[in-house]
Design an enzyme around this catalytic site. Sequence first.
Site, PDB file in Angstrom:
ATOM      1  N   GLU A   4       2.904  30.806   4.006  1.00 31.97           N
ATOM      2  CA  GLU A   4       3.245  31.654   4.391  1.00 31.97           C
ATOM      3  C   GLU A   4       4.147  32.454   3.488  1.00 31.97           C
ATOM      4  OE1 GLU A   4       2.772  28.847   6.128  1.00 31.97           O
ATOM      5  OE2 GLU A   4       1.308  29.716   7.033  1.00 31.97           O
ATOM      6  N   TRP A  13       9.369  15.112  -2.094  1.00 31.39           N
ATOM      7  CA  TRP A  13       8.321  15.506  -2.812  1.00 31.39           C
ATOM      8  C   TRP A  13       7.881  15.602  -4.343  1.00 31.39           C
ATOM      9  CZ3 TRP A  13       7.051  14.752   2.299  1.00 31.39           C
ATOM     10  CH2 TRP A  13       7.492  15.204   3.354  1.00 31.39           C
ATOM     11  N   ILE A  14       8.309  14.984  -4.844  1.00 33.58           N
ATOM     12  CA  ILE A  14       8.166  15.100  -6.102  1.00 33.58           C
ATOM     13  C   ILE A  14       6.912  14.684  -6.912  1.00 33.58           C
ATOM     14  CG2 ILE A  14       9.219  14.556  -8.691  1.00 33.58           C
ATOM     15  CD1 ILE A  14      10.723  17.078  -6.884  1.00 33.58           C
ATOM     16  N   THR A  15       6.012  15.140  -7.146  1.00 36.68           N
ATOM     17  CA  THR A  15       5.020  14.771  -8.222  1.00 36.68           C
ATOM     18  C   THR A  15       4.828  13.950  -9.266  1.00 36.68           C
ATOM     19  OG1 THR A  15       3.363  16.786  -6.831  1.00 36.68           O
ATOM     20  CG2 THR A  15       2.607  15.492  -8.617  1.00 36.68           C
ATOM     21  N   GLU A  63       3.649  24.038  -4.162  1.00 35.03           N
ATOM     22  CA  GLU A  63       3.862  25.612  -5.220  1.00 35.03           C
ATOM     23  C   GLU A  63       3.760  26.664  -3.926  1.00 35.03           C
ATOM     24  OE1 GLU A  63       1.839  25.313  -8.962  1.00 35.03           O
ATOM     25  OE2 GLU A  63       2.164  22.920  -8.374  1.00 35.03           O
ATOM     26  N   GLY A 113     -21.554  13.662   9.194  1.00 30.84           N
ATOM     27  CA  GLY A 113     -21.776  12.975  10.207  1.00 30.84           C
ATOM     28  C   GLY A 113     -20.570  12.492  10.526  1.00 30.84           C
ATOM     29  N   LEU A 135      12.267  20.053  -7.625  1.00 33.11           N
ATOM     30  CA  LEU A 135      12.597  21.417  -7.917  1.00 33.11           C
ATOM     31  C   LEU A 135      13.023  21.048  -6.113  1.00 33.11           C
ATOM     32  CD1 LEU A 135      13.695  24.888  -7.093  1.00 33.11           C
ATOM     33  CD2 LEU A 135      11.560  24.761  -6.411  1.00 33.11           C
TER      34      LEU A 135
HETATM   35  C1  LIG Z   1       2.171  16.640  -2.048  1.00 34.58           C
HETATM   36  C2  LIG Z   1       3.393  16.896  -2.295  1.00 34.58           C
HETATM   37  C3  LIG Z   1       4.385  17.220  -3.530  1.00 34.58           C
HETATM   38  C4  LIG Z   1       4.453  17.883  -4.186  1.00 34.58           C
HETATM   39  N1  LIG Z   1       5.338  18.379  -5.537  1.00 34.58           N
HETATM   40  C5  LIG Z   1       6.315  18.365  -6.217  1.00 34.58           C
HETATM   41  C6  LIG Z   1       6.869  18.468  -7.165  1.00 34.58           C
HETATM   42  O1  LIG Z   1       6.156  18.284  -7.846  1.00 34.58           O
HETATM   43  N2  LIG Z   1       8.177  19.379  -7.443  1.00 34.58           N
HETATM   44  C7  LIG Z   1       8.586  20.315  -5.883  1.00 34.58           C
HETATM   45  O2  LIG Z   1       9.902  20.025  -6.465  1.00 34.58           O
HETATM   46  N3  LIG Z   1       7.983  20.144  -4.841  1.00 34.58           N
HETATM   47  C8  LIG Z   1       7.437  19.443  -5.092  1.00 34.58           C
HETATM   48  N4  LIG Z   1       6.266  19.458  -3.341  1.00 34.58           N
HETATM   49  C9  LIG Z   1       7.562  20.625  -2.756  1.00 34.58           C
HETATM   50  C10 LIG Z   1       6.718  21.427  -2.238  1.00 34.58           C
HETATM   51  O3  LIG Z   1       7.051  22.623  -2.976  1.00 34.58           O
HETATM   52  C11 LIG Z   1       7.324  22.042  -0.076  1.00 34.58           C
HETATM   53  O4  LIG Z   1       7.379  21.021   0.030  1.00 34.58           O
HETATM   54  C12 LIG Z   1       7.081  23.116   0.210  1.00 34.58           C
HETATM   55  O5  LIG Z   1       6.673  24.215  -0.875  1.00 34.58           O
HETATM   56  C13 LIG Z   1       7.372  23.294   1.047  1.00 34.58           C
HETATM   57  O6  LIG Z   1       9.113  24.017   1.666  1.00 34.58           O
HETATM   58  P1  LIG Z   1       9.443  22.086   2.758  1.00 34.58           P
HETATM   59  O7  LIG Z   1       8.503  21.045   2.708  1.00 34.58           O
HETATM   60  O8  LIG Z   1      10.880  22.025   2.115  1.00 34.58           O
HETATM   61  O9  LIG Z   1       9.115  23.241   3.837  1.00 34.58           O
HETATM   62  P2  LIG Z   1       9.515  24.430   4.468  1.00 34.58           P
HETATM   63  O10 LIG Z   1      10.059  25.163   3.570  1.00 34.58           O
HETATM   64  O11 LIG Z   1      10.649  23.995   5.626  1.00 34.58           O
HETATM   65  O12 LIG Z   1       8.155  25.518   5.271  1.00 34.58           O
HETATM   66  C14 LIG Z   1       8.187  24.860   6.610  1.00 34.58           C
HETATM   67  C15 LIG Z   1       7.229  25.897   7.855  1.00 34.58           C
HETATM   68  O13 LIG Z   1       8.242  26.859   7.411  1.00 34.58           O
HETATM   69  C16 LIG Z   1       6.793  28.088   7.227  1.00 34.58           C
HETATM   70  N5  LIG Z   1       7.453  28.937   5.812  1.00 34.58           N
HETATM   71  C17 LIG Z   1       8.688  28.871   5.464  1.00 34.58           C
HETATM   72  N6  LIG Z   1       8.775  30.030   5.169  1.00 34.58           N
HETATM   73  C18 LIG Z   1       8.654  30.713   6.258  1.00 34.58           C
HETATM   74  C19 LIG Z   1       9.004  32.222   6.109  1.00 34.58           C
HETATM   75  N7  LIG Z   1       9.861  33.193   5.522  1.00 34.58           N
HETATM   76  N8  LIG Z   1       8.601  32.655   7.312  1.00 34.58           N
HETATM   77  C20 LIG Z   1       7.593  31.853   8.362  1.00 34.58           C
HETATM   78  N9  LIG Z   1       7.374  30.649   7.779  1.00 34.58           N
HETATM   79  C21 LIG Z   1       7.741  30.097   6.606  1.00 34.58           C
HETATM   80  C22 LIG Z   1       6.265  26.807   6.027  1.00 34.58           C
HETATM   81  O14 LIG Z   1       5.024  27.985   5.679  1.00 34.58           O
HETATM   82  C23 LIG Z   1       6.181  25.432   7.068  1.00 34.58           C
HETATM   83  O15 LIG Z   1       4.628  26.290   7.709  1.00 34.58           O
HETATM   84  C24 LIG Z   1       5.843  19.104  -3.230  1.00 34.58           C
HETATM   85  C25 LIG Z   1       4.514  18.464  -1.489  1.00 34.58           C
HETATM   86  C26 LIG Z   1       3.934  17.345  -1.358  1.00 34.58           C
HETATM   87  C27 LIG Z   1       3.548  17.669  -0.186  1.00 34.58           C
END
Ligand SMILES: Cc1cc2nc3c(=O)[nH]c(=O)nc-3n(C[C@H](O)[C@H](O)[C@H](O)COP(=O)(O)OP(=O)(O)OC[C@H]3O[C@@H](n4cnc5c(N)ncnc54)[C@H](O)[C@@H]3O)c2cc1C
Length: 317
Positions: free
Chosen positions: A298, A87-89, A294, A270, A56
Amino acid sequence: MIILEEVGRASGGMSLLMEALGVLFLDTLNKYGTERQREGVLPKVASGDAVGAFALSEPCCGSDAAAIETTARRVGGEWSISGRKMWITNGLYADYFLLAARTGAKEERHKAITLFLLRRGPCVETTPIEVMGVRGTGTAEVRLEDCRASDDDIVGRLNGGFEAIMRALDIGRTAVAGVGLGIMRGAYEEALSWAKERELFGRKLAEFEWAQFELAEIYATIEAAKALTYYSAYLFDARSPLFLLYTHIAKLMVGRWAVEVARRAAHLEGGFGYSKESKAEMFYRDARILEIGEGTNEVMKYALYKFIEKGLPSFQF
Ligand SMILES: Cc1cc2nc3c(=O)[nH]c(=O)nc-3n(C[C@H](O)[C@H](O)[C@H](O)COP(=O)(O)OP(=O)(O)OC[C@H]3O[C@@H](n4cnc5c(N)ncnc54)[C@H](O)[C@@H]3O)c2cc1C
């Protein structure tokens, strides 16, 4: 969820892999896929002969998933899918992707997103991403260049993908809390045995009141997390509308508590707790994903405030 918890005691990464595969990929395909899709893929993935991934997130958009840019265009009688997933697991290892693509204008947001079941082929290129924790989960960037799919590869309804995605994530959030419970228990168990063995100032670490209070607080946090997570899972089994509320509460609180518990467990060890030999060190790094994947903390709070404002929407069990 209990299986994820038990596996998580040994490895947060293995537990997360199972969660992404079992809940996001398999359960969604089982619920929304056609008979042909289910029969063709579920037995192979269940037996371990094939791997699936849920794709996604994109470089542009994780929290704002309704803004994704990967596009499926009609070319002749087929769909041509191009774009980037991030970031796809399991992305590195996946034979099949449950892939969200835009099938309408960007302004239509979630109303123009469709889920496709896409088999890996030459049009798919994956690149590993070095991550802090849950290493070994095959986190990857996935590039798609003119991947061809037919109408038979649509999972659920055309333009109805977002509903399936949200349902998957709503269940996934309680499952992720199960991963967190396992991480907490694994970190606690190691710290407890360390405290009983480690000698300093002529005494065992566990004989110091500070260490006893730390262990007591960690234990209390785990029990609170367990009560919350099990309650959320119970609400799902009981088909209660309250599940939707509790799955967000469990994900938010258990994710945060897992980071804190793993940090305190590593600190009890430690210098050892800062070394790669320590499992608490691994759990500390693993736990951070629970506050991000997931839906970040926030995003959980954003959803919770919506419930406060408007009450619960319906959930499809
Ligand atoms: C190890 C790992 C595995 C993953 N596996 C998958 C997977 O299998 N499939 C998949 O589809 N995705 C996967 N992801 C992606 C993951 O779901 C996203 O990284 C996550 O949803 C955050 O999206 P972003 O990285 O674009 O951060 P952003 O959406 O850019 O967020 C940046 C910051 O802004 C904050 N923020 C966002 N919206 C708001 C709001 N409305 N108000 C205030 N603050 C806000 C967030 O909390 C965050 O701190 C994975 C990520 C990682 C790191």
